[in-house]
Design a protein around this motif. Sequence first.
Motif, mmCIF file in Angstrom:
data_model
loop_
_atom_site.group_PDB
_atom_site.id
_atom_site.type_symbol
_atom_site.label_atom_id
_atom_site.label_comp_id
_atom_site.label_asym_id
_atom_site.label_seq_id
_atom_site.Cartn_x
_atom_site.Cartn_y
_atom_site.Cartn_z
ATOM 1 N N TYR A 419 0.829 -1.203 0.000
ATOM 2 C CA TYR A 419 0.000 0.000 0.000
ATOM 3 C C TYR A 419 0.866 1.257 0.000
ATOM 4 C CZ TYR A 419 -3.024 -3.723 1.551
ATOM 5 O OH TYR A 419 -3.672 -4.916 1.620
ATOM 6 N N LEU A 420 0.323 2.313 -0.584
ATOM 7 C CA LEU A 420 0.919 3.641 -0.512
ATOM 8 C C LEU A 420 0.145 4.460 0.504
ATOM 9 C CD1 LEU A 420 2.787 5.932 -1.604
ATOM 10 C CD2 LEU A 420 0.994 6.402 -3.298
ATOM 11 N N LEU A 421 0.852 5.023 1.483
ATOM 12 C CA LEU A 421 0.252 5.917 2.471
ATOM 13 C C LEU A 421 0.642 7.347 2.109
ATOM 14 C CD1 LEU A 421 -0.035 3.206 3.963
ATOM 15 C CD2 LEU A 421 0.596 4.376 6.077
ATOM 16 N N PRO A 422 -0.232 8.089 1.434
ATOM 17 C CA PRO A 422 0.119 9.456 1.038
ATOM 18 C C PRO A 422 0.235 10.368 2.262
ATOM 19 C CG PRO A 422 -1.822 8.634 -0.139
ATOM 20 C CD PRO A 422 -1.577 7.716 1.003
ATOM 21 N N PRO A 423 0.816 11.551 2.108
ATOM 22 C CA PRO A 423 0.733 12.535 3.192
ATOM 23 C C PRO A 423 -0.724 12.923 3.413
ATOM 24 C CG PRO A 423 1.563 13.548 1.176
ATOM 25 C CD PRO A 423 1.517 12.066 0.926
ATOM 26 N N ARG A 424 -1.010 13.517 4.548
ATOM 27 C CA ARG A 424 -2.402 13.790 4.933
ATOM 28 C C ARG A 424 -3.151 14.601 3.889
ATOM 29 N NH1 ARG A 424 -3.172 17.004 8.872
ATOM 30 N NH2 ARG A 424 -5.262 16.357 9.469
ATOM 31 N N GLU A 425 -2.479 15.529 3.233
ATOM 32 C CA GLU A 425 -3.209 16.388 2.293
ATOM 33 C C GLU A 425 -3.683 15.617 1.059
ATOM 34 O OE1 GLU A 425 1.237 17.264 1.306
ATOM 35 O OE2 GLU A 425 0.010 16.785 3.072
ATOM 36 N N ASN A 426 -3.134 14.428 0.817
ATOM 37 C CA ASN A 426 -3.536 13.629 -0.348
ATOM 38 C C ASN A 426 -4.103 12.268 0.040
ATOM 39 O OD1 ASN A 426 -2.660 15.539 -2.294
ATOM 40 N ND2 ASN A 426 -0.549 14.856 -2.041
ATOM 41 N N ARG A 427 -4.546 12.118 1.263
ATOM 42 C CA ARG A 427 -4.945 10.795 1.743
ATOM 43 C C ARG A 427 -6.336 10.377 1.279
ATOM 44 N NH1 ARG A 427 -6.112 12.272 8.157
ATOM 45 N NH2 ARG A 427 -7.597 13.964 7.732
ATOM 46 N N ALA A 428 -7.153 11.307 0.803
ATOM 47 C CA ALA A 428 -8.534 10.998 0.421
ATOM 48 C C ALA A 428 -8.617 10.734 -1.074
ATOM 49 C CB ALA A 428 -9.467 12.141 0.825
ATOM 50 N N LEU A 429 -8.689 9.446 -1.449
ATOM 51 C CA LEU A 429 -8.845 9.035 -2.843
ATOM 52 C C LEU A 429 -7.861 9.763 -3.763
ATOM 53 C CD1 LEU A 429 -12.756 8.946 -2.939
ATOM 54 C CD2 LEU A 429 -11.228 6.972 -2.968
ATOM 55 N N PRO A 430 -6.572 9.585 -3.553
ATOM 56 C CA PRO A 430 -5.592 10.345 -4.333
ATOM 57 C C PRO A 430 -5.524 9.895 -5.780
ATOM 58 C CG PRO A 430 -4.501 8.629 -3.060
ATOM 59 C CD PRO A 430 -5.944 8.626 -2.625
ATOM 60 N N SER A 431 -5.170 10.811 -6.654
ATOM 61 C CA SER A 431 -4.795 10.440 -8.012
ATOM 62 C C SER A 431 -3.305 10.114 -8.014
ATOM 63 C CB SER A 431 -5.088 11.590 -8.986
ATOM 64 O OG SER A 431 -4.132 12.627 -8.807
ATOM 65 N N PRO A 432 -2.814 9.407 -9.023
ATOM 66 C CA PRO A 432 -1.389 9.086 -9.042
ATOM 67 C C PRO A 432 -0.515 10.308 -9.301
ATOM 68 C CG PRO A 432 -2.468 8.270 -11.018
ATOM 69 C CD PRO A 432 -3.543 8.743 -10.104
#
Length: 436
Positions: A419-432
């Motif tokens: 899994y990829l854990l994005p930073p908080r600002e991109n954690r909601a359904l991120p695009s690549p």
Amino acid sequence: MPPSRSRGVSRREFVKAAVAIGGASALSACLGRENPDLPQGPDDLSALPRRQHAWNAALSTDDHGNHLQPRHHLLLYLDYTGDGAPSDADRETVETALRSLERSYPRRHEGEVGLLFTVGYAPAYFERFDAALPDGVDLPAPEPLAPFEDPAPDEPDAVVHLASDYGSVVLAAEEALLGEQSTLNGREMDATVEGVFERASLAEDGPNRRTGFIGAGLPADNQDVNGIPDSEPVPDDSPLYMGFKSGFEGNQASEDRVTIGSGPFAGGTTQHVSQIHLNLGQWYEQDSREQREATMFCPAHADEDRIEGVGDNLGTDTGVEACAEDLDSDAREKGVVGHSQKTATVREDGSPIILRRDFDSTDGGQAGVHFLSLQSSIADFVRTREAMNGSDLAEDTAVRQRSNNGILQYMSVRRRGNYLLPPRENRALPSPRPSE
């Protein structure tokens, strides 16, 4: 509870069982046992760390300074309900729901963890986009990593890891996030993920919610399961089923080390989760204490009687890095090598490259481990696992492929996921390509 058990159900056993069952009834019963007195979280979330995985500041430490993981854990596997790329409206809904969790419970209160969580996305999620993940983001599909394993792949869209020192908090957060209750810790949820996410349908009947625990006394209180001898041998003060502590600071990568340093997901990390079954009959009923020390740590530790009890006396470092130099000679001359001894060979600038946050489990009535690791690249986990296999030693010495080769013979890897854990600002359904 079987009649062979001489003691009643402890609060710790009860709470663990409630978390494993889940649902409103389990939450109600769990609240009756725990009755946590936690304030609500902050209204202003600007002070929260950008890194989802930045948990250490909220964790307690032992007398030596080792970070102690929250006692109760839940992995919630989810699929996006929409077709194609997610909409901005769905992203806003998910982010609002996650912020509601953060405002409902503090990360830490009076020395205990209120609620910590992360949201990660599998390779299968990013396949819905036309654009690929940027160069430098290493997120392969899960695959077998040893010739003797055949794990099923976990490929949901997302996994939410919820953790707290209170089982009731984990259960309440799950219920509220999925829209099964409208309030959380006395606060109205501003949104839920209901209609945007649903519980995942995983290959080969994989469970879409997985639970566990870690901490002194919890394994001993929950050892009446398959994989543990009927003699109930797990030490009362052990934080894990195998009778020794882990998470020594000197044997863990730092949060900085596992953080992605550049690109659109800078500040994020990658996460690997393995579901592992334990079979500890031989471990406790045939192997001596000296054998267990040799195969968990290294032969020198066993020979010199360095480990007291569960290993608290080792402080912040097991000292196995020195043993790593003796791998070949131990395999040839002693016919045994240690688990920690092998993994100590995979270091950069003297430091480990993965951060472990694994925990024990009784899911399905089976003693097990949900091995959860964080690293800046999945390749770092693969390197560590390959060292754990000790394949070269098994081929060239008396150490057979699994027997006496660390703790491999006591473990069976059933499922794997990346899994990829994005930073908080991109954690909601991120695009690549979130910046685009």
